[in-house]
Design an enzyme around this catalytic site. Sequence first.
Site, PDB file in Angstrom:
ATOM      1  N   GLU A 165       0.794  -1.223   0.000  1.00 47.98           N
ATOM      2  CA  GLU A 165       0.000   0.000   0.000  1.00 47.98           C
ATOM      3  C   GLU A 165       0.835   1.286   0.000  1.00 47.98           C
ATOM      4  O   GLU A 165       0.817   2.058   0.966  1.00 47.98           O
ATOM      5  CB  GLU A 165      -0.984  -0.015   1.174  1.00 47.98           C
ATOM      6  CG  GLU A 165      -1.953  -1.179   1.107  1.00 47.98           C
ATOM      7  CD  GLU A 165      -3.074  -1.124   2.133  1.00 47.98           C
ATOM      8  OE1 GLU A 165      -4.042  -1.873   1.961  1.00 47.98           O
ATOM      9  OE2 GLU A 165      -2.973  -0.339   3.093  1.00 47.98           O
ATOM     10  N   GLU A 357      -5.553  -8.633   0.135  1.00 48.97           N
ATOM     11  CA  GLU A 357      -6.347  -8.287   1.313  1.00 48.97           C
ATOM     12  C   GLU A 357      -7.782  -8.039   0.883  1.00 48.97           C
ATOM     13  O   GLU A 357      -8.039  -7.413  -0.150  1.00 48.97           O
ATOM     14  CB  GLU A 357      -5.824  -7.034   2.030  1.00 48.97           C
ATOM     15  CG  GLU A 357      -4.475  -7.194   2.694  1.00 48.97           C
ATOM     16  CD  GLU A 357      -4.030  -5.940   3.444  1.00 48.97           C
ATOM     17  OE1 GLU A 357      -4.911  -5.158   3.885  1.00 48.97           O
ATOM     18  OE2 GLU A 357      -2.817  -5.735   3.571  1.00 48.97           O
TER      19      GLU A 357
END
Length: 460
Positions: A165, A357
């Site tokens: 991320e 995720e």
Amino acid sequence: MPLQIPPDFLWGAATSAFQIEGSLDVDGRGESVWDAFARRPGAIEGGADGSRACDSYRRWREDLALLTELGLGAYRFSVAWSRIMPEGTGRVEQRGLDHYERFVDGLLERGIVPVLTLNHWDMPQALMASGGWAGRESVAAFGEYTQEVAERLADRVEWWITQNEPWIIALLGYRLGLHAPGVTDLRASAAAGHHVLLGHGAGADVLRSFPGTRVGAALNLLPCVPATDSAADAEAAVGSDGYCNRWYLDPLLREGYPEDMHRHWERAIGGPLDFIHDGDEAAISGRSDFLGVNYYTRRVMVAAKPGPGRPFPWQVVSPGGDVARTDDGSEIAPQAFEDLLLRIHHEYPGTPVIVTENGGAFGETPTHDGRVHDTRRIAQLRDHVSAMSRAIEAGADVRGYTYWSLMDNLEWAMGYRPRYGLTYIDYPTGCRTIKDSGHYYAELVRTGQLPPPPTVEPFG
């Protein structure tokens, strides 16, 4: 309901080192930026820190037993950079490498595929002396760290994720200061995002020298939709998509940064992006064997004038109507997940995807029968796996799905309040209890079909 899933699909779960390990002063570990950030008053909800978390550094065999009981074929975990290179560069701590080698061997002995993340936000604090990710020195340091881990584990680990991320690192870590290292500087934010991508390129170059490795970065992608049918809101959605999605997708999977967002950034910081050097974009592109997709929700956008705290001409608003939400208020939007996977298939053709995720905060706790009846998580899981299956049937090249998270854990600045796990953690004792959602997921993995939701018998 049968799922349209390839036979060699990786069904798994995910965690990260700082969120579960604890044992911060064991085996020569150095301080990470999150250790320093946790000492700031009010930085983490409830004054929490990572000193114990799920105690997984000591109880890793119990984590392996959980994975085996759930019948999962893959586990996404991260190596803590500060356990391997306590000062960020230079000295290598062999005891840290020994621990992860034992863990990888334990996974392989159980037939579980390791999916290893190198940087899940826990940069060594020592590297903040040169600006952390805002400083260019971080790129070489990450390459050096990658080399040490790969020399020990690349003969047994096929799937590698360099960075987790980048947008969140840049936004929350260096622009808003809500995550470690707690910097609040717009230009530093832009530089940090760029250097994280350069770090991906440097790490990928290292890993590709080891036969049989596959390398990718995990992006948190947020489909951006206009709040109304107005042209202004449509333009805001395009701009927001450039900011949180295309600014990372394009350099990784094409040949450089998108021009429209480049102009937005220059206007926002009031000058050129001179931290992007000649040759940088070439050092990022062409170095992804797959893309990790972290998906939780979408962004609903309206046009807004830039001003204090808003450097770009758009703003996120809450979706209208009676929408399903998680405990933290996020909209549950599985259709946007399907659309996202198909967008990657069409706009970045030939890119394999692992859903690294997907999950939500649902706070159910054990009831009178000792079980955790988290029916909302089951519904979220069922709807998103269905959406993924439809995308695969329509052509999306999805190779795996690792649910966030294997267990409840330290959810960064939110502390221990949100519970994202398939397994309930009693933090005072460390006791692990598989939730109903975990048993549901295990049945899904075993049969390749969506089981019906379980029936919970009322008490009394």
